[in-house]
Design a protein around this motif. Structure first.
Motif, PDB file in Angstrom:
ATOM      1  N   GLN A   2       9.945 -56.937  15.571  1.00 36.24           N
ATOM      2  CA  GLN A   2       9.836 -58.314  16.052  1.00 36.24           C
ATOM      3  C   GLN A   2      11.030 -59.133  15.578  1.00 36.24           C
ATOM      4  OE1 GLN A   2       7.454 -60.186  17.699  1.00 36.24           O
ATOM      5  NE2 GLN A   2       6.217 -58.424  18.260  1.00 36.24           N
ATOM      6  N   PRO A   3      11.643 -59.936  16.459  1.00 37.11           N
ATOM      7  CA  PRO A   3      12.728 -60.815  16.006  1.00 37.11           C
ATOM      8  C   PRO A   3      12.179 -61.887  15.075  1.00 37.11           C
ATOM      9  CG  PRO A   3      12.178 -61.251  18.296  1.00 37.11           C
ATOM     10  CD  PRO A   3      11.381 -60.061  17.879  1.00 37.11           C
ATOM     11  N   VAL A   4      12.999 -62.345  14.169  1.00 40.03           N
ATOM     12  CA  VAL A   4      12.569 -63.355  13.214  1.00 40.03           C
ATOM     13  C   VAL A   4      12.233 -64.665  13.925  1.00 40.03           C
ATOM     14  CG1 VAL A   4      13.237 -64.697  11.197  1.00 40.03           C
ATOM     15  CG2 VAL A   4      13.899 -62.306  11.360  1.00 40.03           C
ATOM     16  N   TYR A   5      13.067 -65.060  14.885  1.00 45.13           N
ATOM     17  CA  TYR A   5      12.854 -66.291  15.632  1.00 45.13           C
ATOM     18  C   TYR A   5      12.717 -65.950  17.105  1.00 45.13           C
ATOM     19  CZ  TYR A   5      14.285 -68.578  11.365  1.00 45.13           C
ATOM     20  OH  TYR A   5      14.362 -68.987  10.067  1.00 45.13           O
ATOM     21  N   GLU A   6      11.495 -65.763  17.575  1.00 45.30           N
ATOM     22  CA  GLU A   6      11.271 -65.373  18.967  1.00 45.30           C
ATOM     23  C   GLU A   6      11.801 -66.423  19.935  1.00 45.30           C
ATOM     24  OE1 GLU A   6       7.298 -64.150  19.818  1.00 45.30           O
ATOM     25  OE2 GLU A   6       7.206 -62.877  18.039  1.00 45.30           O
ATOM     26  N   THR A   7      11.871 -67.678  19.509  1.00 45.32           N
ATOM     27  CA  THR A   7      12.363 -68.760  20.354  1.00 45.32           C
ATOM     28  C   THR A   7      13.816 -68.538  20.766  1.00 45.32           C
ATOM     29  OG1 THR A   7      10.927 -70.245  19.117  1.00 45.32           O
ATOM     30  CG2 THR A   7      12.586 -71.270  20.484  1.00 45.32           C
ATOM     31  N   LEU A   8      14.588 -67.851  19.945  1.00 51.95           N
ATOM     32  CA  LEU A   8      16.017 -67.682  20.198  1.00 51.95           C
ATOM     33  C   LEU A   8      16.366 -66.391  20.935  1.00 51.95           C
ATOM     34  CD1 LEU A   8      17.389 -69.002  16.802  1.00 51.95           C
ATOM     35  CD2 LEU A   8      17.033 -70.244  18.935  1.00 51.95           C
ATOM     36  N   VAL A   9      15.368 -65.606  21.326  1.00 52.86           N
ATOM     37  CA  VAL A   9      15.631 -64.375  22.060  1.00 52.86           C
ATOM     38  C   VAL A   9      16.277 -64.712  23.399  1.00 52.86           C
ATOM     39  CG1 VAL A   9      14.529 -62.418  23.233  1.00 52.86           C
ATOM     40  CG2 VAL A   9      13.784 -63.096  20.957  1.00 52.86           C
ATOM     41  N   GLY A  10      17.321 -63.990  23.745  1.00 52.04           N
ATOM     42  CA  GLY A  10      18.003 -64.206  25.013  1.00 52.04           C
ATOM     43  C   GLY A  10      19.269 -65.031  24.886  1.00 52.04           C
ATOM     44  N   GLY A  11      19.531 -65.565  23.709  1.00 50.97           N
ATOM     45  CA  GLY A  11      20.734 -66.353  23.487  1.00 50.97           C
ATOM     46  C   GLY A  11      21.674 -65.630  22.545  1.00 50.97           C
ATOM     47  N   ARG A  12      22.780 -66.274  22.262  1.00 51.73           N
ATOM     48  CA  ARG A  12      23.747 -65.705  21.326  1.00 51.73           C
ATOM     49  C   ARG A  12      24.475 -66.843  20.630  1.00 51.73           C
ATOM     50  NH1 ARG A  12      28.700 -64.211  25.111  1.00 51.73           N
ATOM     51  NH2 ARG A  12      28.528 -66.006  26.469  1.00 51.73           N
ATOM     52  N   TYR A  13      25.222 -66.498  19.629  1.00 56.42           N
ATOM     53  CA  TYR A  13      25.994 -67.489  18.890  1.00 56.42           C
ATOM     54  C   TYR A  13      27.467 -67.370  19.275  1.00 56.42           C
ATOM     55  CZ  TYR A  13      21.877 -68.333  16.082  1.00 56.42           C
ATOM     56  OH  TYR A  13      20.613 -68.664  15.669  1.00 56.42           O
ATOM     57  N   LEU A  14      28.100 -68.506  19.523  1.00 56.97           N
ATOM     58  CA  LEU A  14      29.509 -68.561  19.892  1.00 56.97           C
ATOM     59  C   LEU A  14      30.300 -69.273  18.810  1.00 56.97           C
ATOM     60  CD1 LEU A  14      29.152 -69.930  23.545  1.00 56.97           C
ATOM     61  CD2 LEU A  14      29.308 -67.537  22.842  1.00 56.97           C
ATOM     62  N   ILE A  15      31.539 -68.872  18.613  1.00 59.06           N
ATOM     63  CA  ILE A  15      32.457 -69.641  17.787  1.00 59.06           C
ATOM     64  C   ILE A  15      33.202 -70.554  18.749  1.00 59.06           C
ATOM     65  CG2 ILE A  15      34.442 -69.585  16.249  1.00 59.06           C
ATOM     66  CD1 ILE A  15      33.465 -66.815  15.326  1.00 59.06           C
ATOM     67  N   VAL A  16      33.064 -71.860  18.546  1.00 59.85           N
ATOM     68  CA  VAL A  16      33.570 -72.864  19.472  1.00 59.85           C
ATOM     69  C   VAL A  16      34.704 -73.650  18.822  1.00 59.85           C
ATOM     70  CG1 VAL A  16      32.928 -74.942  20.763  1.00 59.85           C
ATOM     71  CG2 VAL A  16      31.297 -73.070  20.537  1.00 59.85           C
ATOM     72  N   GLU A  17      35.806 -73.806  19.543  1.00 62.50           N
ATOM     73  CA  GLU A  17      36.897 -74.667  19.095  1.00 62.50           C
ATOM     74  C   GLU A  17      36.619 -76.073  19.622  1.00 62.50           C
ATOM     75  OE1 GLU A  17      40.605 -73.118  20.446  1.00 62.50           O
ATOM     76  OE2 GLU A  17      40.562 -71.465  19.022  1.00 62.50           O
ATOM     77  N   VAL A  18      36.470 -77.019  18.723  1.00 63.05           N
ATOM     78  CA  VAL A  18      36.156 -78.384  19.108  1.00 63.05           C
ATOM     79  C   VAL A  18      37.396 -79.032  19.722  1.00 63.05           C
ATOM     80  CG1 VAL A  18      35.407 -80.638  18.264  1.00 63.05           C
ATOM     81  CG2 VAL A  18      34.425 -78.553  17.289  1.00 63.05           C
ATOM     82  N   GLN A  19      37.238 -79.561  20.919  1.00 56.39           N
ATOM     83  CA  GLN A  19      38.336 -80.229  21.614  1.00 56.39           C
ATOM     84  C   GLN A  19      38.271 -81.720  21.319  1.00 56.39           C
ATOM     85  OE1 GLN A  19      40.629 -78.255  23.455  1.00 56.39           O
ATOM     86  NE2 GLN A  19      39.420 -76.809  22.267  1.00 56.39           N
ATOM     87  N   ASP A  20      39.301 -82.240  20.713  1.00 53.70           N
ATOM     88  CA  ASP A  20      39.321 -83.668  20.419  1.00 53.70           C
ATOM     89  C   ASP A  20      39.770 -84.450  21.652  1.00 53.70           C
ATOM     90  OD1 ASP A  20      42.085 -83.290  20.501  1.00 53.70           O
ATOM     91  OD2 ASP A  20      42.311 -83.346  18.332  1.00 53.70           O
ATOM     92  N   ARG A  21      39.821 -85.766  21.546  1.00 57.27           N
ATOM     93  CA  ARG A  21      40.169 -86.610  22.697  1.00 57.27           C
ATOM     94  C   ARG A  21      41.582 -86.334  23.204  1.00 57.27           C
ATOM     95  NH1 ARG A  21      40.587 -92.173  19.229  1.00 57.27           N
ATOM     96  NH2 ARG A  21      42.562 -91.640  18.275  1.00 57.27           N
ATOM     97  N   PHE A  22      42.454 -85.883  22.332  1.00 56.21           N
ATOM     98  CA  PHE A  22      43.824 -85.578  22.745  1.00 56.21           C
ATOM     99  C   PHE A  22      43.844 -84.336  23.636  1.00 56.21           C
ATOM    100  CE2 PHE A  22      43.950 -87.758  18.671  1.00 56.21           C
ATOM    101  CZ  PHE A  22      44.709 -88.872  19.006  1.00 56.21           C
ATOM    102  N   ALA A  23      43.132 -83.305  23.215  1.00 52.22           N
ATOM    103  CA  ALA A  23      43.074 -82.075  24.008  1.00 52.22           C
ATOM    104  C   ALA A  23      42.417 -82.316  25.362  1.00 52.22           C
ATOM    105  CB  ALA A  23      42.328 -80.992  23.232  1.00 52.22           C
ATOM    106  N   LEU A  24      41.375 -83.140  25.398  1.00 55.02           N
ATOM    107  CA  LEU A  24      40.712 -83.434  26.667  1.00 55.02           C
ATOM    108  C   LEU A  24      41.613 -84.218  27.613  1.00 55.02           C
ATOM    109  CD1 LEU A  24      37.131 -84.292  25.406  1.00 55.02           C
ATOM    110  CD2 LEU A  24      37.878 -82.221  26.577  1.00 55.02           C
ATOM    111  N   ALA A  25      42.589 -84.936  27.062  1.00 51.22           N
ATOM    112  CA  ALA A  25      43.532 -85.683  27.887  1.00 51.22           C
ATOM    113  C   ALA A  25      44.761 -84.844  28.256  1.00 51.22           C
ATOM    114  CB  ALA A  25      43.969 -86.952  27.155  1.00 51.22           C
TER     115      ALA A  25
END
Length: 86
Positions: A2-25
């Protein structure tokens, strides 16, 4: 097993680079901040996502109280438009 957190089955974890206002522009990014974000929408490499942090990251799983998340992928964006000049 059994998974520890059944609520999270079907998802995954991503490493995300945060885009600041400069990058979005379309300018060079001025931050090197990254974070780990739970994703069940299927974002792929290079996608721009909208994420939420802190307690709000757990709200999509309400009323489940035991969800170990600090960041949640709320949307995959087609584009981000910044019209305010920096």
């Amino acid at each position: 097993m059994q998974p520890v957190y059944e609520t999270l089955v079907g998802g995954r974890y991503l490493i995300v680079e945060v885009q600041d206002r400069f990058a979005l522009a379309g300018k060079p990014r001025r931050t090197n901040e990254s974070l780990v974000c739970y994703d069940h929408l299927g974002a792929t490499l290079g996608d721009t996502i909208a994420f939420t942090e802190s307690r709000e990251a757990c709200m999509p799983f309400y009323p489940e109280k035991r969800v170990p998340l600090d960041a949640y992928n709320a949307a995959i964006l087609d584009r981000a438009v910044v019209t305010h000049e920096i």
